[in-house]
Design a protein around this motif. Structure first.
Motif, PDB file in Angstrom:
ATOM      1  N   LEU A  93     -12.762   2.354 -34.964  1.00 26.59           N
ATOM      2  CA  LEU A  93     -12.401   1.018 -35.442  1.00 26.59           C
ATOM      3  C   LEU A  93     -13.510   0.408 -36.288  1.00 26.59           C
ATOM      4  CD1 LEU A  93     -10.682  -0.479 -32.260  1.00 26.59           C
ATOM      5  CD2 LEU A  93      -9.586   0.200 -34.421  1.00 26.59           C
ATOM      6  N   GLU A  94     -14.746   0.619 -35.870  1.00 29.66           N
ATOM      7  CA  GLU A  94     -15.885   0.103 -36.624  1.00 29.66           C
ATOM      8  C   GLU A  94     -15.957   0.750 -38.003  1.00 29.66           C
ATOM      9  OE1 GLU A  94     -20.074  -1.291 -34.974  1.00 29.66           O
ATOM     10  OE2 GLU A  94     -19.955   0.891 -35.174  1.00 29.66           O
ATOM     11  N   ARG A  95     -15.662   2.019 -38.058  1.00 29.66           N
ATOM     12  CA  ARG A  95     -15.689   2.740 -39.343  1.00 29.66           C
ATOM     13  C   ARG A  95     -14.562   2.254 -40.261  1.00 29.66           C
ATOM     14  NH1 ARG A  95     -18.393   7.670 -39.966  1.00 29.66           N
ATOM     15  NH2 ARG A  95     -18.144   8.384 -42.087  1.00 29.66           N
ATOM     16  N   ILE A  96     -13.386   2.016 -39.670  1.00 31.60           N
ATOM     17  CA  ILE A  96     -12.234   1.570 -40.465  1.00 31.60           C
ATOM     18  C   ILE A  96     -12.408   0.122 -40.917  1.00 31.60           C
ATOM     19  CG2 ILE A  96      -9.762   1.024 -40.346  1.00 31.60           C
ATOM     20  CD1 ILE A  96      -9.485   3.475 -38.458  1.00 31.60           C
ATOM     21  N   LEU A  97     -12.782  -0.759 -39.976  1.00 26.21           N
ATOM     22  CA  LEU A  97     -12.861  -2.188 -40.278  1.00 26.21           C
ATOM     23  C   LEU A  97     -14.183  -2.607 -40.918  1.00 26.21           C
ATOM     24  CD1 LEU A  97     -11.120  -3.577 -37.088  1.00 26.21           C
ATOM     25  CD2 LEU A  97     -10.126  -3.222 -39.352  1.00 26.21           C
ATOM     26  N   LYS A  98     -15.211  -1.759 -40.800  1.00 27.37           N
ATOM     27  CA  LYS A  98     -16.526  -1.975 -41.420  1.00 27.37           C
ATOM     28  C   LYS A  98     -17.178  -3.302 -41.051  1.00 27.37           C
ATOM     29  CE  LYS A  98     -15.251   0.767 -45.485  1.00 27.37           C
ATOM     30  NZ  LYS A  98     -15.315   2.020 -44.924  1.00 27.37           N
ATOM     31  N   ASN A  99     -16.824  -3.827 -39.893  1.00 24.97           N
ATOM     32  CA  ASN A  99     -17.374  -5.110 -39.486  1.00 24.97           C
ATOM     33  C   ASN A  99     -17.233  -5.236 -37.967  1.00 24.97           C
ATOM     34  OD1 ASN A  99     -17.436  -7.906 -38.712  1.00 24.97           O
ATOM     35  ND2 ASN A  99     -17.203  -8.464 -40.873  1.00 24.97           N
ATOM     36  N   GLY A 100     -18.370  -5.359 -37.266  1.00 19.06           N
ATOM     37  CA  GLY A 100     -18.353  -5.455 -35.809  1.00 19.06           C
ATOM     38  C   GLY A 100     -17.591  -6.659 -35.308  1.00 19.06           C
ATOM     39  N   HIS A 101     -17.645  -7.772 -36.045  1.00 22.54           N
ATOM     40  CA  HIS A 101     -16.924  -8.978 -35.632  1.00 22.54           C
ATOM     41  C   HIS A 101     -15.416  -8.741 -35.659  1.00 22.54           C
ATOM     42  CE1 HIS A 101     -16.157 -13.195 -34.932  1.00 22.54           C
ATOM     43  NE2 HIS A 101     -15.391 -13.224 -36.006  1.00 22.54           N
ATOM     44  N   ARG A 102     -14.927  -8.094 -36.722  1.00 28.59           N
ATOM     45  CA  ARG A 102     -13.492  -7.784 -36.805  1.00 28.59           C
ATOM     46  C   ARG A 102     -13.063  -6.829 -35.698  1.00 28.59           C
ATOM     47  NH1 ARG A 102     -12.933  -6.167 -42.934  1.00 28.59           N
ATOM     48  NH2 ARG A 102     -14.031  -7.949 -43.774  1.00 28.59           N
ATOM     49  N   VAL A 103     -13.925  -5.867 -35.382  1.00 30.28           N
ATOM     50  CA  VAL A 103     -13.625  -4.919 -34.302  1.00 30.28           C
ATOM     51  C   VAL A 103     -13.488  -5.673 -32.985  1.00 30.28           C
ATOM     52  CG1 VAL A 103     -14.472  -2.959 -32.969  1.00 30.28           C
ATOM     53  CG2 VAL A 103     -14.728  -2.969 -35.448  1.00 30.28           C
ATOM     54  N   ARG A 104     -14.420  -6.563 -32.693  1.00 27.98           N
ATOM     55  CA  ARG A 104     -14.359  -7.343 -31.449  1.00 27.98           C
ATOM     56  C   ARG A 104     -13.114  -8.216 -31.402  1.00 27.98           C
ATOM     57  NH1 ARG A 104     -19.791  -6.558 -32.074  1.00 27.98           N
ATOM     58  NH2 ARG A 104     -20.241  -8.294 -33.455  1.00 27.98           N
ATOM     59  N   LYS A 105     -12.744  -8.785 -32.536  1.00 27.88           N
ATOM     60  CA  LYS A 105     -11.542  -9.618 -32.599  1.00 27.88           C
ATOM     61  C   LYS A 105     -10.290  -8.770 -32.330  1.00 27.88           C
ATOM     62  CE  LYS A 105     -10.985 -13.619 -35.314  1.00 27.88           C
ATOM     63  NZ  LYS A 105     -10.926 -14.285 -36.611  1.00 27.88           N
ATOM     64  N   LEU A 106     -10.227  -7.596 -32.954  1.00 29.77           N
ATOM     65  CA  LEU A 106      -9.090  -6.700 -32.738  1.00 29.77           C
ATOM     66  C   LEU A 106      -9.026  -6.250 -31.283  1.00 29.77           C
ATOM     67  CD1 LEU A 106      -6.718  -5.013 -33.830  1.00 29.77           C
ATOM     68  CD2 LEU A 106      -8.377  -3.227 -34.371  1.00 29.77           C
ATOM     69  N   ILE A 107     -10.160  -5.907 -30.716  1.00 29.09           N
ATOM     70  CA  ILE A 107     -10.204  -5.475 -29.316  1.00 29.09           C
ATOM     71  C   ILE A 107      -9.782  -6.611 -28.396  1.00 29.09           C
ATOM     72  CG2 ILE A 107     -11.779  -4.813 -27.446  1.00 29.09           C
ATOM     73  CD1 ILE A 107     -13.225  -3.080 -29.628  1.00 29.09           C
ATOM     74  N   THR A 108     -10.198  -7.828 -28.719  1.00 31.06           N
ATOM     75  CA  THR A 108      -9.807  -8.990 -27.926  1.00 31.06           C
ATOM     76  C   THR A 108      -8.303  -9.185 -27.951  1.00 31.06           C
ATOM     77  OG1 THR A 108     -11.922 -10.076 -28.295  1.00 31.06           O
ATOM     78  CG2 THR A 108     -10.073 -11.493 -27.687  1.00 31.06           C
ATOM     79  N   VAL A 109      -7.710  -9.124 -29.131  1.00 27.93           N
ATOM     80  CA  VAL A 109      -6.263  -9.293 -29.255  1.00 27.93           C
ATOM     81  C   VAL A 109      -5.525  -8.164 -28.545  1.00 27.93           C
ATOM     82  CG1 VAL A 109      -4.339  -9.355 -30.894  1.00 27.93           C
ATOM     83  CG2 VAL A 109      -6.414 -10.656 -31.368  1.00 27.93           C
TER      84      VAL A 109
END
Length: 168
Positions: free
Chosen positions: A131-147
């Protein structure tokens, strides 16, 4: 994460996951003690069962042990952000759980559980890295994981509450 719904959901789902993990590992076990130190012996015995329900036994034991630790790998990556360190923590947590189960006679201590739990944690770590590689942003990864955690966790929470009420 900034203030708002996402941090609340993140922490609520993390706390719920931890309670569920503790319940599955320690509280919902019978009072017995056994130990298996032969790798893949328990998995092999489940696969060899020929009683017409073999698939269900394999699913519950094997997949349950793997899936139970996938979120642990994801959450550890959010906090540690180092894959090897997170994997070592997963292995240590799983080993600790097996030792506690043996000491307090609350289930079977099994090397296969350690292997399967560690595999689940590794899958979680790899999911996070992908996910980090695809989204290229740790904040977006955390948001996706949260959802995603909320989409899975909230229904599981309500089902758990309903089952608890029904069994009370």
């Amino acid at each position: 994460m900034k203030k708002g719904i996402y941090p609340f959901l993140f922490w609520a789902m993390l706390i719920f996951y931890l309670f569920l993990l503790i319940d599955l590992l320690f509280l919902s076990r019978g009072e017995y003690r056994s130990i298996n130190l032969i790798p893949f012996e328990t998995i092999r015995s489940y696969i060899r069962v020929d009683d017409g329900i073999r698939t269900k036994s394999v699913d519950v034991n094997v997949w349950g042990n793997v899936l139970m630790f996938v979120p642990a790998g994801i959450y550890l990556m959010i906090f540690k952000e180092r894959a090897i360190k997170s994997f070592i923590v997963i292995c240590g947590l799983s080993l600790g759980a097996e030792i506690i189960q043996y000491i307090f006679a609350i289930g079977a201590s099994d090397i296969d559980d350690l292997i399967l739990n560690s595999l689940g944690g590794l899958i979680g770590i790899l999911i996070y890295l992908l996910l980090e590689r695809i989204l290229k942003n740790g904040h977006r990864v955390r948001k996706l994981i949260t959802v995603a955690s909320a989409l899975v966790g909230v229904p599981v929470l309500f089902i758990s509450i309903l089952v608890s009420i029904a069994n009370w």
